[in-house]
Design a protein around this motif. Structure first.
Motif, PDB file in Angstrom:
ATOM      1  N   THR A 254     -23.366   8.189  42.066  1.00  0.00           N
ATOM      2  CA  THR A 254     -24.070   9.137  41.193  1.00  0.00           C
ATOM      3  C   THR A 254     -24.585  10.345  41.972  1.00  0.00           C
ATOM      4  O   THR A 254     -25.331  11.153  41.430  1.00  0.00           O
ATOM      5  CB  THR A 254     -25.274   8.473  40.496  1.00  0.00           C
ATOM      6  OG1 THR A 254     -26.236   8.095  41.500  1.00  0.00           O
ATOM      7  CG2 THR A 254     -24.865   7.241  39.709  1.00  0.00           C
ATOM      8  N   HIS A 340     -29.173   8.936  35.695  1.00  0.00           N
ATOM      9  CA  HIS A 340     -28.675   7.572  35.834  1.00  0.00           C
ATOM     10  C   HIS A 340     -29.672   6.612  36.450  1.00  0.00           C
ATOM     11  O   HIS A 340     -29.297   5.567  36.962  1.00  0.00           O
ATOM     12  CB  HIS A 340     -27.363   7.590  36.642  1.00  0.00           C
ATOM     13  CG  HIS A 340     -26.321   8.468  36.016  1.00  0.00           C
ATOM     14  ND1 HIS A 340     -25.749   8.157  34.807  1.00  0.00           N
ATOM     15  CD2 HIS A 340     -25.816   9.674  36.384  1.00  0.00           C
ATOM     16  CE1 HIS A 340     -24.901   9.127  34.473  1.00  0.00           C
ATOM     17  NE2 HIS A 340     -24.937  10.068  35.411  1.00  0.00           N
ATOM     18  N   PRO A 357     -25.795  14.639  34.069  1.00  0.00           N
ATOM     19  CA  PRO A 357     -24.974  13.426  33.980  1.00  0.00           C
ATOM     20  C   PRO A 357     -23.690  13.565  34.786  1.00  0.00           C
ATOM     21  O   PRO A 357     -23.042  14.617  34.744  1.00  0.00           O
ATOM     22  CB  PRO A 357     -24.639  13.306  32.488  1.00  0.00           C
ATOM     23  CG  PRO A 357     -25.546  14.276  31.800  1.00  0.00           C
ATOM     24  CD  PRO A 357     -25.853  15.344  32.779  1.00  0.00           C
ATOM     25  N   THR A 377     -27.660   3.826  32.946  1.00  0.00           N
ATOM     26  CA  THR A 377     -27.740   3.170  34.257  1.00  0.00           C
ATOM     27  C   THR A 377     -26.556   2.266  34.549  1.00  0.00           C
ATOM     28  O   THR A 377     -26.496   1.668  35.617  1.00  0.00           O
ATOM     29  CB  THR A 377     -29.040   2.349  34.365  1.00  0.00           C
ATOM     30  OG1 THR A 377     -29.073   1.436  33.269  1.00  0.00           O
ATOM     31  CG2 THR A 377     -30.264   3.239  34.316  1.00  0.00           C
ATOM     32  N   SER A 393     -16.976   3.670  38.970  1.00  0.00           N
ATOM     33  CA  SER A 393     -18.188   3.643  39.810  1.00  0.00           C
ATOM     34  C   SER A 393     -18.030   2.785  41.052  1.00  0.00           C
ATOM     35  O   SER A 393     -18.345   3.206  42.167  1.00  0.00           O
ATOM     36  CB  SER A 393     -19.373   3.101  38.997  1.00  0.00           C
ATOM     37  OG  SER A 393     -19.704   3.979  37.968  1.00  0.00           O
TER      38      SER A 393
END
Length: 814
Positions: A254, A340, A357, A377, A393
């Motif tokens: 992130t 996040h 974001p 999250t 991710s």
RNA sequence: GCCCGGGUGGCGAAACAGGCAGACGCAGCAGACUUAAAAUCUGCUGGCCCGAAAGGGCCGUGCGGGUUCGAGUCCCGCCCCGGGCACCA
């Protein structure tokens, strides 16, 4: 033979004396039996033994006896947990010679312990107040010092003003001292001794796998949480002053959404970045945070005026100070990704910092900047992240960590929540830490042959925050073991949890004066087969003792990785809506109960109150019911013992009583082998006694002999004194608890006939008896022919008939 | 907020593979013994309704649904209580 009144005092005293003289309850040397080590976690020597402790005993002692009767070689030393003297007793300790006071205290405790645990092996008794125990505590400390597992540093530590001492993190409960629940702990910077438990953090966590199934899930969850391992990445942001500031994140994926960097107010870099006013604000934040529940504090922060560069995006982001960033976790600095992370979201919303974001849900759209209501999250797919965009991710985290390491601005890192164990205490009571401070040689360990370092006897308990030992010149002023020059002895004492971290090893070899214990003996007895105690130790004693076990293993003293294979956590005893504790004044002293009704009644009653893992709300009224039942058993036995010794015969009454007896043996055996729901075991004994009373006049001597003898054996684990008395009355010799456990005869336990319940549409309408194994068709016929069933089914359509053999017939009609 | 437990008579509880809800005990009521009381022994004791009684009916395991011949027990959704963790990045 006339019956005798049940005089519990006379009976218990008699056997108490006999068992003290005999060595019959002890584990055998060179036994051919399989070994079984049972241990209870009991407080010793502080405080009053109360009904909660009796529960611990009643469970452990019953198990120890049962295991012996089932053929095991059982080690059952007195279980205790060495908490040392409570601070509120310091005043008493001050008025009298402390050691004498303690020894008296120990004697009183021993008497009570013995009275309740009849299989307690007092040759193995050891006390952490004894010089020998100090010696081995110190010996362990020195071995740890040699290996860098013990060290000294100046640190912010928890200070309890009431105890006038430092506390470990584990001993702080909701910001307050674990002994003084309404006294907030303060933070003080002091030179302290620590044990490097963090070196074992990974192993403590990983080895929990070996405990699965044997330890309660709840305890493992608490430990897992306490150790708090998290995998992430450390990343350097470059400050405009040229210095790097390192942050720790579990979500490096992130990082393109990081819109500021936030430092803890105590962060070492903060000082250089802030002006005078800023430093004052940071200090105010630290002060405001002390003694407060962290969850209650509103997030606050301010801009430092400096910027830092994101090493991935090259973007410059502002550097803030934030009161919610913890100096003690990770690196004490974070990157804030408000889109996040909920906390960052809250903070950045408050201060108008952009919320950008960069992760979209796998099956969704990327949120638009400024349109987020909460932080997202979860994992997803990276967006607006330069070359990384489009990666999931998890993959992004891995590859971005690799890049950081390759290019030298960070690395993959594992962070733990657990911190090193601060063991320094400024109490009088405790094992002196065996080091000497020499101006020329520094910290010098006391040589092994000079151990133990003992506490001086004449001490003023000052409660000023310095160790009382510091006021005793004869103790403090020594010569350096290395250079012989003048030096000062360390005056801090050890946390008493050090004692309790390994006491259960010493039980295997309590007289050893060469080593803490002989490794061969440990090899035989360890690991503990069953440890029993309260859940309140889940992250104190139970984590420290696991740590000690691993250290001892690495020292080559033990082979086991874990101290105990099975752990049972009994429920707390509640009185007047609160946990029984001295500070609340709601303790039910065990001695009082024992004086009034006897130890047998006290033990049986606490077991009968409910299943042992559950909390019980204590009320005195019920004890009389148990006392009555024991009286009924005793009177029945004494008035029938004569007939039992002669008799022959047989009849329907015999059948009834013996059937109940064998059912009881089966039931109680099952209770021991599975859930330890001794409340139902005791209920079964009561049922048996009720049947015995109902059939008493018609029972043959042979049946009386069998039922009384086996009843004594069944009672043995729960009510040892009464069991022994009955055994004696029946003309047997020797201790009842060294007899084999009675076996049940399945034929005898069987009912003659099954009771068949008849339902119509699932509702109970009738019942009849049938011999076991009656075929389904016959049961169905009889049910349909039943006079109560007839009117309910006639004229209706029978859709279906369900028959469960020996149990039930359900007729479905429409 | 997250993670564990738990919710059954006046009370503590039992029902351990979906098959008689409330075993056992406390408290309560009644009887026997007793001049009396205590102790002891015996019986009754979830709620509502019908019945003089014997007996019978209905309801009932936190709430609402579902699965099933049958649910305290299994599934879904809630409520409440207890415990642990909680700015852990």
């Amino acid at each position: 033979m006339p019956e005798k009144p049940y005089d519990h005092n006379q009976i218990e005293l008699k056997w108490h004396r006999q068992w003290q003289d005999a060595a019959l309850y002890k584990a055998e040397e060179n036994s051919t039996r399989p070994k079984y080590y049972v241990l209870e976690m009991l407080p010793y020597p502080s405080g009053t033994l109360h009904i909660g402790h009796i529960r611990n005993y009643a469970i452990g002692d019953a198990l120890a006896r049962y295991k012996w009767m089932r053929g095991f070689n059982v080690l059952h030393p007195m279980g205790w947990d060495a908490f040392g003297l409570p601070a509120e007793n310091a005043a008493i300790a001050n008025r009298r010679p402390p050691r004498e006071w303690t020894l008296q205290n120990i004697e009183a405790m021993k008497r009570t312990h013995r009275r309740f645990a009849f299989s307690y092996d007092w040759d193995r008794e050891i006390s952490t107040c004894e010089p020998e125990y100090y010696r081995w505590n110190q010996w362990f400390f020195l071995r740890m010092l040699e290996r860098g597992l013990a060290y000294r540093k100046k640190a912010l530590v928890n200070w309890c003003p009431k105890c006038a001492t430092v506390l470990a993190n584990e001993q702080v409960v909701e910001g307050c001292c674990w002994r003084h629940e309404s006294t907030p702990v303060e933070q003080r910077a002091l030179e302290q001794w620590f044990l490097r438990i963090t070196r074992y953090a990974d192993e403590l966590l990983a080895d929990m796998e070996k405990l699965e199934g044997g330890w309660p899930e709840r305890v493992l969850a608490m430990q897992r949480n306490w150790i708090g391992r998290s995998e992430g990445t450390e990343v350097d942001f470059r400050l405009d002053t040229g210095e790097p500031v390192r942050v720790f994140t579990t979500r490096v994926d992130t990082i393109y959404g990081a819109t500021c960097v936030i430092l803890a107010p105590e962060h070492p870099l903060a000082e250089g970045l802030l002006d005078e006013a800023g430093r004052a604000r940071a200090k105010a934040m630290v002060d405001a945070r002390a003694n407060r529940d962290p969850g209650d504090i509103e997030k606050e922060g301010f801009f430092t005026g400096h910027y830092a560069t994101n090493p991935y995006s090259g973007e410059q982001v502002p550097v803030w100070i934030g009161n919610f960033v913890l100096i003690g976790y990770g690196t004490g600095a974070i990157m804030a990704v408000p889109a996040h992370d909920e906390r960052d979201f809250e903070f950045c919303t408050k201060y108008g910092i952009p919320i950008r974001p960069v992760i979209r849900p796998v099956d969704g759209e990327l949120a638009r900047e400024g349109h987020l209501e909460t932080a997202f999250t979860e994992d997803g797919v990276m967006e607006n992240s330069g070359e990384w965009s489009g990666l999931p991710s998890a993959e992004g985290r891995r590859r971005m960590s690799e890049k950081a390491e390759r290019e030298g601005f960070g690395k993959a890192a594992v962070t733990f929540r657990i911190k090193d164990w601060g063991i320094s205490r400024q109490r009088y009571w405790g094992t002196p830490i065996p080091v000497i401070h020499c101006e020329r040689c520094g910290v010098v360990p006391v040589p092994d042959e000079q151990l133990p370092v003992l506490l001086p006897l004449d001490v003023n308990i000052t409660g000023t925050g310095r160790s009382p030992l510091a006021e005793v010149p004869e103790f403090v002023n020594v010569s350096c073991p290395r250079c012989g020059g003048a030096a000062r002895r360390e005056t801090d004492t050890m946390d008493t949890f050090v004692d309790s971290s390994w006491y259960f090893y010493r039980y295997c070899d309590p007289q050893n004066d060469r080593l803490p214990f002989d490794p061969a003996k440990i090899d035989y007895w360890f690991p503990i087969d069953q440890y029993i105690g309260g859940v309140e130790h889940a992250i104190l004693h139970l984590i420290y003792s696991r740590f000690f076990t691993k250290v001892m293993r690495d020292l080559g003293l033990v082979k086991n990785d874990e101290p105990a294979t099975r752990l049972f956590t009994q429920g707390m005893v509640i009185a007047e809506g609160a946990k029984m504790s001295k500070s609340k004044g709601n303790v039910v002293a065990a001695d009082m109960l024992a004086d009034k009704f006897g130890a047998d009644t006290a033990r049986l009653f606490i077991l009968f109150a409910g299943p042992p893992e559950k909390e019980v709300d204590w009320r005195n009224e019920g004890a009389e019911g148990i006392y009555r039942t024991l009286g009924r058993i005793y009177r029945f036995a004494t008035r029938n013992a004569g007939r039992a010794r002669e008799g022959a015969g047989g009849g329907e009454s015999d059948r009834k009583v013996l059937r109940k007896l064998h059912q009881a043996i089966r039931k109680i055996t099952e209770d021991f082998e599975s859930r330890w729901h001794f409340n139902t075991s005791i209920a079964t004994i009561m049922e048996l006694v009720n049947v015995m009373y109902a059939e008493e006049a018609r029972l043959s001597g042979a049946a009386l002999a069998e039922v009384l003898e086996k009843l004594a054996l069944l009672l043995g684990p729960f009510a040892p004194y009464l069991a022994q008395e009955i055994w004696d009355e029946l003309g047997h010799t020797g201790p009842v608890f060294r007899q084999p456990w009675p076996a049940y005869d399945p034929e005898m336990a069987k009912e003659d006939e099954a009771e068949i319940v008849v339902q119509v549409n699932g509702k109970l309408r009738s019942r009849f008896h049938a011999v076991f194994g009656t075929p389904k068709e016959d049961l169905e016929c009889r049910a349909l022919a039943d006079e109560k069933i007839q009117p309910l089914v006639s004229g209706k359509q029978i859709v279906k008939v369900i028959v469960v053999p020996d149990r039930i017939v359900n007729i479905v009609v429409r």
